[in-house]
Design a protein around this motif. Structure first.
Motif, PDB file in Angstrom:
ATOM      1  N   HIS A  42       0.850  -1.191   0.000  1.00 11.92           N
ATOM      2  CA  HIS A  42       0.000   0.000   0.000  1.00 11.92           C
ATOM      3  C   HIS A  42       0.885   1.240   0.000  1.00 11.92           C
ATOM      4  O   HIS A  42       1.975   1.237   0.579  1.00 11.92           O
ATOM      5  CB  HIS A  42      -0.899   0.035   1.242  1.00 11.92           C
ATOM      6  N   ASN A  43       0.415   2.303  -0.635  1.00 17.81           N
ATOM      7  CA  ASN A  43       1.101   3.580  -0.546  1.00 17.81           C
ATOM      8  C   ASN A  43       0.942   4.136   0.864  1.00 17.81           C
ATOM      9  O   ASN A  43      -0.105   3.966   1.498  1.00 17.81           O
ATOM     10  CB  ASN A  43       0.513   4.577  -1.548  1.00 17.81           C
ATOM     11  N   GLN A  44       1.966   4.813   1.348  1.00 24.99           N
ATOM     12  CA  GLN A  44       1.863   5.420   2.668  1.00 24.99           C
ATOM     13  C   GLN A  44       2.550   6.773   2.697  1.00 24.99           C
ATOM     14  O   GLN A  44       3.538   7.009   1.993  1.00 24.99           O
ATOM     15  CB  GLN A  44       2.462   4.523   3.754  1.00 24.99           C
ATOM     16  N   LEU A  71       6.594   9.948   0.786  1.00 28.08           N
ATOM     17  CA  LEU A  71       5.629   9.032   0.174  1.00 28.08           C
ATOM     18  C   LEU A  71       6.372   7.745  -0.146  1.00 28.08           C
ATOM     19  O   LEU A  71       7.327   7.757  -0.931  1.00 28.08           O
ATOM     20  CB  LEU A  71       5.045   9.629  -1.106  1.00 28.08           C
ATOM     21  N   LYS A  73       5.892   4.474  -1.983  1.00 27.79           N
ATOM     22  CA  LYS A  73       5.022   3.787  -2.921  1.00 27.79           C
ATOM     23  C   LYS A  73       5.094   2.283  -2.652  1.00 27.79           C
ATOM     24  O   LYS A  73       5.853   1.832  -1.806  1.00 27.79           O
ATOM     25  CB  LYS A  73       5.446   4.103  -4.354  1.00 27.79           C
ATOM     26  N   ARG A  74       4.307   1.520  -3.354  1.00 29.01           N
ATOM     27  CA  ARG A  74       4.366   0.066  -3.196  1.00 29.01           C
ATOM     28  C   ARG A  74       5.760  -0.408  -3.623  1.00 29.01           C
ATOM     29  O   ARG A  74       6.103  -0.336  -4.808  1.00 29.01           O
ATOM     30  CB  ARG A  74       3.307  -0.607  -4.065  1.00 29.01           C
ATOM     31  N   CYS A  75       6.544  -0.860  -2.685  1.00 31.60           N
ATOM     32  CA  CYS A  75       7.900  -1.271  -3.020  1.00 31.60           C
ATOM     33  C   CYS A  75       8.541  -1.963  -1.826  1.00 31.60           C
ATOM     34  O   CYS A  75       7.990  -1.971  -0.719  1.00 31.60           O
ATOM     35  CB  CYS A  75       8.762  -0.061  -3.419  1.00 31.60           C
ATOM     36  N   TYR A  94      -1.717   5.205   5.757  1.00 26.86           N
ATOM     37  CA  TYR A  94      -1.816   4.320   4.595  1.00 26.86           C
ATOM     38  C   TYR A  94      -2.961   4.789   3.703  1.00 26.86           C
ATOM     39  O   TYR A  94      -4.051   5.126   4.198  1.00 26.86           O
ATOM     40  CB  TYR A  94      -2.066   2.883   5.036  1.00 26.86           C
ATOM     41  N   ASP A  97      -6.233   2.659  -2.664  1.00 23.36           N
ATOM     42  CA  ASP A  97      -6.571   3.317  -3.930  1.00 23.36           C
ATOM     43  C   ASP A  97      -8.032   3.739  -4.025  1.00 23.36           C
ATOM     44  O   ASP A  97      -8.338   4.849  -4.469  1.00 23.36           O
ATOM     45  CB  ASP A  97      -6.229   2.401  -5.102  1.00 23.36           C
ATOM     46  N   HIS A 178       1.740  11.706  -9.102  1.00 27.83           N
ATOM     47  CA  HIS A 178       1.652  10.288  -8.741  1.00 27.83           C
ATOM     48  C   HIS A 178       0.227   9.921  -8.326  1.00 27.83           C
ATOM     49  O   HIS A 178      -0.309   8.902  -8.761  1.00 27.83           O
ATOM     50  CB  HIS A 178       2.619   9.973  -7.609  1.00 27.83           C
ATOM     51  N   LEU A 182      -2.491   7.303  -9.951  1.00 25.06           N
ATOM     52  CA  LEU A 182      -3.108   6.224  -9.170  1.00 25.06           C
ATOM     53  C   LEU A 182      -4.615   6.186  -9.365  1.00 25.06           C
ATOM     54  O   LEU A 182      -5.199   5.116  -9.569  1.00 25.06           O
ATOM     55  CB  LEU A 182      -2.819   6.410  -7.675  1.00 25.06           C
TER      56      LEU A 182
END
Length: 296
Positions: A42-44, A71, A73-75, A94, A97, A178, A182
């Motif tokens: 999840h993006n946070q 930020l 990102k999903r990673c 968190y 989307d 970004h 999304l």
């Protein structure tokens, strides 16, 4: 380790509130290991209240501070305790989307979406925190210590004000780009995940989670793009990076093992020898001898 699952499963360590299935946390980081590998599906948004941590992704490094948010990102990424150790007090939000998409549509008439920059390839991105943004996120902190149930409407209004002020800040156009991507239901490509994440020791299911796919769909899309299996491709890319580090650096074998995503030194040594008919140490010695010969 999936940092979202860790956070959600340990409310006694990570003080948390939920808002329409969104997870918000405020805590002092309990990290004790010098460096840990984490990943998030999840993006946070992370705001440093005090102290600092070092966040690494690939060859890039960020040091958290009060004047910039981050930020993630999903990673997958590395989180490191700095040499000048200090506690890290942090607020983490968190952003899922679907919920973010609904809020963005509410904000859209007030956002300048023309001439946005191209979305950056870096998986971790800093954004500016001014006094107005800081006042917004600090207004959330008292609610984490209140035992009573908080009406969603109150907390949501404060969260929306915070997010709006971040997105309208002219210095945060890269973050706005970004988020705009999304909410347009952009499907992240396989290569965007793998080319920046192959050096992390993740399971295939975890790569799939970062790519927002089921494991079966991830395998199908992967093999369609790379014309090989994820396991074979990962081994090849990791060995390529390990060989380059053995040729060009004085890093210890253990450090190279970690940086290239192998499980342990013995596993790395076995795979390396199967490929090159030499152990990593033998390969390095032979390469060094070759360099000395070339200079003679």
């Amino acid at each position: 380790m999936n940092i979202y699952d860790i956070h959600k499963a340990n409310p006694d360590i990570f003080t948390q509130l939920t808002l329409k299935d969104q997870l918000f946390l405020y805590y002092k980081c309990p990290q004790t290991d010098k460096i840990i590998q984490l990943y998030s599906n999840h993006n946070q948004l992370a705001f440093t209240i005090s102290g600092k941590r070092i966040i690494r992704h690939g060859d890039n490094k960020w040091i958290t501070n009060r004047n910039q948010g981050i930020l993630l990102k999903r990673c997958a990424f590395l989180q490191e305790i700095p040499a000048d150790y200090s506690d890290w007090e942090v607020l983490v939000l968190y952003l899922k989307d679907d919920y973010l998409r609904n809020i963005f549509e509410e904000f859209r008439p007030y956002l300048n979406l023309s001439k946005l920059p191209k979305v950056g390839v870096k998986m971790i991105q800093e954004f500016e925190v001014n006094d107005q943004i800081r006042n917004c996120y600090e207004s959330l902190l008292p609610y984490f210590s209140k035992p009573q149930v908080l009406p969603d409407s109150i907390f949501e209004a404060k969260f929306k004000e915070l997010l709006f002020n971040i997105l309208v800040h002219p210095a945060n156009n890269q973050l706005l780009a970004h988020v705009n991507q999304l909410i347009s239901e952009y499907v992240i490509s396989i290569w965007e995940v793998m080319e920046v994440s192959y050096c992390y020791d993740l399971k295939i299911s975890e790569f799939a989670a970062i790519a927002t796919r089921s494991t079966a769909t991830f395998r199908r899309d992967f093999e369609k793009y790379y014309r090989t299996t994820p396991g074979k491709w990962l081994t090849k890319r990791r060995l390529e990076k390990a060989r380059l580090l053995l040729q060009t650096s004085e890093k210890r074998i253990g450090d190279i093992t970690f940086e290239c995503g192998f499980k342990n030194i013995s596993h790395f040594s076995r795979i390396f020898k199967e490929k090159f008919n030499l152990s990593p140490n033998q390969y390095r010695m032979l390469n060094n001898q070759s360099k000395q010969y070339d200079r003679a």
